[in-house]
Design an enzyme around this catalytic site. Sequence first.
Site, PDB file in Angstrom:
ATOM      1  CG  PHE A  32      -2.070   0.924   1.164  1.00  0.00           C
ATOM      2  CD1 PHE A  32      -3.220   0.595   0.490  1.00  0.00           C
ATOM      3  CD2 PHE A  32      -2.001   2.164   1.788  1.00  0.00           C
ATOM      4  CE1 PHE A  32      -4.297   1.475   0.421  1.00  0.00           C
ATOM      5  CE2 PHE A  32      -3.065   3.047   1.729  1.00  0.00           C
ATOM      6  CZ  PHE A  32      -4.227   2.702   1.044  1.00  0.00           C
ATOM      7  CE  LYS A  33       5.806   5.461   2.462  1.00  0.00           C
ATOM      8  NZ  LYS A  33       5.419   6.846   2.795  1.00  0.00           N
ATOM      9  CG  MET A  34       6.192  -0.335  -2.090  1.00  0.00           C
ATOM     10  SD  MET A  34       7.728   0.621  -2.017  1.00  0.00           S
ATOM     11  CE  MET A  34       7.534   1.521  -0.472  1.00  0.00           C
ATOM     12  CB  SER A  79       5.812   5.655  -2.290  1.00  0.00           C
ATOM     13  OG  SER A  79       7.066   6.256  -2.442  1.00  0.00           O
TER      14      SER A  79
END
Length: 308
Positions: A175-177, A180
């Site tokens: 999710f962070k990727m 980002s």
Amino acid sequence: MGSEQVVPLTLGVLYPGEMGSVLGGLLRKQGFRTITTLAGRSKRTRKLCRHAQLEVVHSLQQLVDSADIVLSTVHPDSAPKVAEEYCACRSGKARQQCFVDLNSIAPATVAHIESMLADADVDFVDGAVHGMAAQLTTFGTIYLSGASAPAVAVVLERAARTRVLGDRAGAASAFKMLISGVNKGVTALLVEVCLAAREVDLLEPFFASCGEAYPGLMSILERTLPSYPQHAPRRVQELREAAQMVADVGLRPRMIESARQVIGEISAAGLPSDNVRSAIQILAELHAREVLKQSQLPDSITCQRSVE
């Protein structure tokens, strides 16, 4: 009968850089014993630790022996090494413990860390922080995944908004990727077109017009670009992890790789990070240093004109 005394959890922070010191400080204010170690850390990290008023123990071994939950908040490249050093301090009689990786790393890196921790008999929670450290309480969100994620969320939500994305480690990092890629991709695109606008003496009206037409997109640039003089090298590493995730699911990370090249150029410009400037001031500095000029780029990424 007297009431039983509740012993607060001890949280270990590895390490108190910008995010670690802010998160650790917020948790300390909520009544948790928050400890760290400064062995081998920079002067800046030591200063941030003092400002957050974290309790400093003498060694990593002492932290591992004392903490109930360990939070890893380091540079993406350092995440596996920190997990490895942590595991080396575990013994056969070590206390029950949970290791929470909050770094901007790809799910493949998370799987490697999870495997190390499983061998050390440690509960593992995959985590990711969306938002800048300075705005963690107002705009930040901590995402967690893994079997112990709900229990960790009860602790971390005392410091910032927290969301559990399921019991599968790797979901939070994925999710962070994704986030980002969007955040840094938008920043890279806007830097490029704004520098082009500066070349034709239209930066100010172009910047103002975009603010009216695309306020959401411009707010990303205005919020994030001022942090790039200090954090551009880290952003390059985060985009490398994001590109790895996209490649791992069978796609070609064309846009993310392009964004990584742009932010790599910003990093190479070496802008001073000792004072805060606005996004438009940063753009002026990038223009003065001829960032993204074709004469400054490798031939492989210059734009070739087609011959008809």
